[in-house]
Scaffold this motif. Structure first.
Motif, PDB file in Angstrom:
ATOM      1  N   SER A  42       0.840  -1.193   0.000  1.00  0.00           N
ATOM      2  CA  SER A  42       0.000   0.000   0.000  1.00  0.00           C
ATOM      3  C   SER A  42       0.872   1.239   0.000  1.00  0.00           C
ATOM      4  O   SER A  42       2.071   1.182   0.301  1.00  0.00           O
ATOM      5  N   ALA A  43       0.262   2.362  -0.309  1.00  0.00           N
ATOM      6  CA  ALA A  43       1.001   3.621  -0.349  1.00  0.00           C
ATOM      7  C   ALA A  43       1.547   3.992   1.024  1.00  0.00           C
ATOM      8  O   ALA A  43       2.501   4.766   1.131  1.00  0.00           O
ATOM      9  N   GLN A  44       0.960   3.454   2.091  1.00  0.00           N
ATOM     10  CA  GLN A  44       1.406   3.779   3.446  1.00  0.00           C
ATOM     11  C   GLN A  44       2.560   2.899   3.929  1.00  0.00           C
ATOM     12  O   GLN A  44       3.124   3.145   4.998  1.00  0.00           O
ATOM     13  N   ASP A  45       2.944   1.900   3.156  1.00  0.00           N
ATOM     14  CA  ASP A  45       4.031   1.006   3.582  1.00  0.00           C
ATOM     15  C   ASP A  45       5.322   1.792   3.777  1.00  0.00           C
ATOM     16  O   ASP A  45       5.704   2.604   2.922  1.00  0.00           O
ATOM     17  N   PRO A  46       6.038   1.540   4.889  1.00  0.00           N
ATOM     18  CA  PRO A  46       7.260   2.302   5.165  1.00  0.00           C
ATOM     19  C   PRO A  46       8.442   1.811   4.336  1.00  0.00           C
ATOM     20  O   PRO A  46       8.489   0.664   3.890  1.00  0.00           O
ATOM     21  N   TRP A  91      11.418  -2.241  -0.880  1.00  0.00           N
ATOM     22  CA  TRP A  91      10.179  -2.612  -0.174  1.00  0.00           C
ATOM     23  C   TRP A  91      10.272  -4.018   0.376  1.00  0.00           C
ATOM     24  O   TRP A  91      10.718  -4.948  -0.311  1.00  0.00           O
ATOM     25  N   GLY A 150       4.356   5.192  -1.090  1.00  0.00           N
ATOM     26  CA  GLY A 150       3.486   6.118  -1.803  1.00  0.00           C
ATOM     27  C   GLY A 150       4.215   7.398  -2.172  1.00  0.00           C
ATOM     28  O   GLY A 150       4.059   7.924  -3.278  1.00  0.00           O
ATOM     29  N   TRP A 153      -1.793  -0.495  -6.663  1.00  0.00           N
ATOM     30  CA  TRP A 153      -1.232  -1.101  -5.453  1.00  0.00           C
ATOM     31  C   TRP A 153      -1.774  -2.520  -5.299  1.00  0.00           C
ATOM     32  O   TRP A 153      -2.983  -2.727  -5.279  1.00  0.00           O
ATOM     33  N   GLY A 164       9.609   6.436   9.620  1.00  0.00           N
ATOM     34  CA  GLY A 164       8.306   7.012   9.338  1.00  0.00           C
ATOM     35  C   GLY A 164       8.331   8.180   8.371  1.00  0.00           C
ATOM     36  O   GLY A 164       7.272   8.671   7.962  1.00  0.00           O
ATOM     37  N   THR A 216       7.541   6.768   2.713  1.00  0.00           N
ATOM     38  CA  THR A 216       6.601   5.692   2.383  1.00  0.00           C
ATOM     39  C   THR A 216       6.754   5.347   0.913  1.00  0.00           C
ATOM     40  O   THR A 216       7.270   6.151   0.118  1.00  0.00           O
TER      41      THR A 216
END
Length: 379
Positions: free
Chosen positions: A222-226, A301, A263, A281, A258, A261
């Motif tokens: 997802s776009a929020q993955d660090p 990733w 994203g 995604w 943090g 990301t």
């Protein structure tokens, strides 16, 4: 040499009454010109360090085999750089003698025996040994790591083959070798993924280059993955800062946890690209079922779960306190893409990381087919 450069400068400052200055005022004082020795210096990180060190007025000596980018610093404009050739495994005669340097930067430490050899030779004649290590030294990734986290231990410490399984353990032994030869005069910097112009691995470069091709982009999770990485120029600046300000000890050098990301990486890649693109995604479980691998097929990733639950959250608080700073992600993406465009077409046709275009299209087709089937069932 028992007295470190940091102790010497502090003693001199105290004698002159300078320690009464506010800390911020002292930090603004221009460091005195230093004599720096770089083991390596012509690969990826080395040239960026050389560039910033020259701008700061330091005198540089490079020691390497003369095989990687041998013409990197040739020409009259680089006449101020001394270049010595040899091999830290078999021939270090060029570094023998009575010559002294304020600090040595070791950018090519992979085997502890090599580090022992070079550190032992230079210990009487350098004030600081700076070794570039890696966050891969940590034994576990299921929780966020800091500089005190347990390190990887090899079953056979005498192994000399560098693989994905031995790399971290060997780097940990390299750190120990340096500290053993120069106790309390060693600085260990552990970067994460190093990115930016000059990177030959294509791991981060894949994303700006992929966006520049346009079309539908397969994106992981997802776009929020660090994610975490560090621009090579920011790393070079921090390495120099540890020398100029006499910082000893161990420091993680990576993005702040943090702060980045996937994203943001994709969005900046699209912004820098000339072609139009869309991003799809796809969840980690589906990618795994399709045998799309984290890190290699989907660079920078890894799903932050299970044994990698700490991915993207390595602590850099100590380095930040010592001066580590960052340029905007937009600048890193833009300059990386410009570097990519400057490579020969044949080289760009064979990227070293990232999913192949045909395979990407197949996975996207499978994902959309499954999504369409699910919508049909809902009806």
């Amino acid at each position: 040499m028992k007295t470190s450069r940091r102790d010497f400068l502090a003693a001199g400052a105290a004698g002159a009454g300078l320690l009464a200055l506010p800390s911020f005022a002292r930090s603004l004082r221009k460091p005195a010109p230093l004599k720096l020795l770089v083991l390596g210096g012509t690969g990826f990180l080395g040239p960026h360090f050389v560039e910033i060190a020259r701008k700061h007025g330091h005198t540089l000596t490079l020691f390497n085999r003369g095989k990687t980018n041998p013409g990197k610093f040739s020409g009259e404009q680089f006449s101020d750089i001394e270049q010595l050739h040899g091999d830290r495994k078999t021939d270090m005669k060029a570094l023998e003698g009575e010559r002294r340097w304020d600090a040595v930067l070791d950018t090519s430490a992979y085997l502890p025996a090599d580090v022992t050899r070079s550190a032992n030779l230079l210990a009487p004649r350098v004030k600081q040994y700076v070794l570039v290590s890696t966050i891969s030294v940590y034994a576990k990734n299921d929780v966020p790591s800091d500089e005190k986290s347990p390190l990887a231990v090899l079953a056979d410490p005498d192994i000399t083959e560098v693989t994905g399984e031995t790399y971290g353990g060997l780097k940990a032994l390299c750190e120990q070798a340096a500290e053993r030869e120069l106790p309390k005069r060693t600085t260990v910097v552990r970067p994460g993924l190093i990115v930016g112009p000059g990177d030959t691995t294509d791991r981060f470069t894949y994303w700006p280059a992929r966006a520049d091709r346009g079309g539908e982009i397969l994106a992981p999770g997802s776009a929020q993955d660090p994610t975490q990485f560090i621009d090579v120029r920011d790393l070079a600046a921090f390495l120099l800062a540890t020398i100029e300000h006499g910082h000893f000890g161990t420091y993680n050098a990576d993005a702040a946890p943090g702060a980045l990301t996937m994203g943001a990486v994709l969005a900046e890649s699209q912004r820098a690209a000339k072609a139009k693109s869309t991003v799809t995604w796809v969840p980690a479980d589906f990618l795994e079922a399709q045998k799309v691998s984290p890190w290699q097929d989907m660079p920078a990733w890894i799903p932050a779960r299970g044994e990698y639950a700490g991915f993207g959250r390595t602590s850099v608080a100590k380095a930040r306190a010592a001066g580590l700073s960052y340029r905007p992600l937009r600048e890193t993406v833009r300059d990386t893409l410009a570097y990519w465009h400057g490579l020969p077409a044949e080289r760009r046709s064979k990227p070293k990381a990232g999913i192949a275009p045909q395979r990407e299209a197949e996975v996207l087709q499978a994902w959309h087919a499954g999504a369409d089937a699910g919508k049909g069932q809902e009806k």
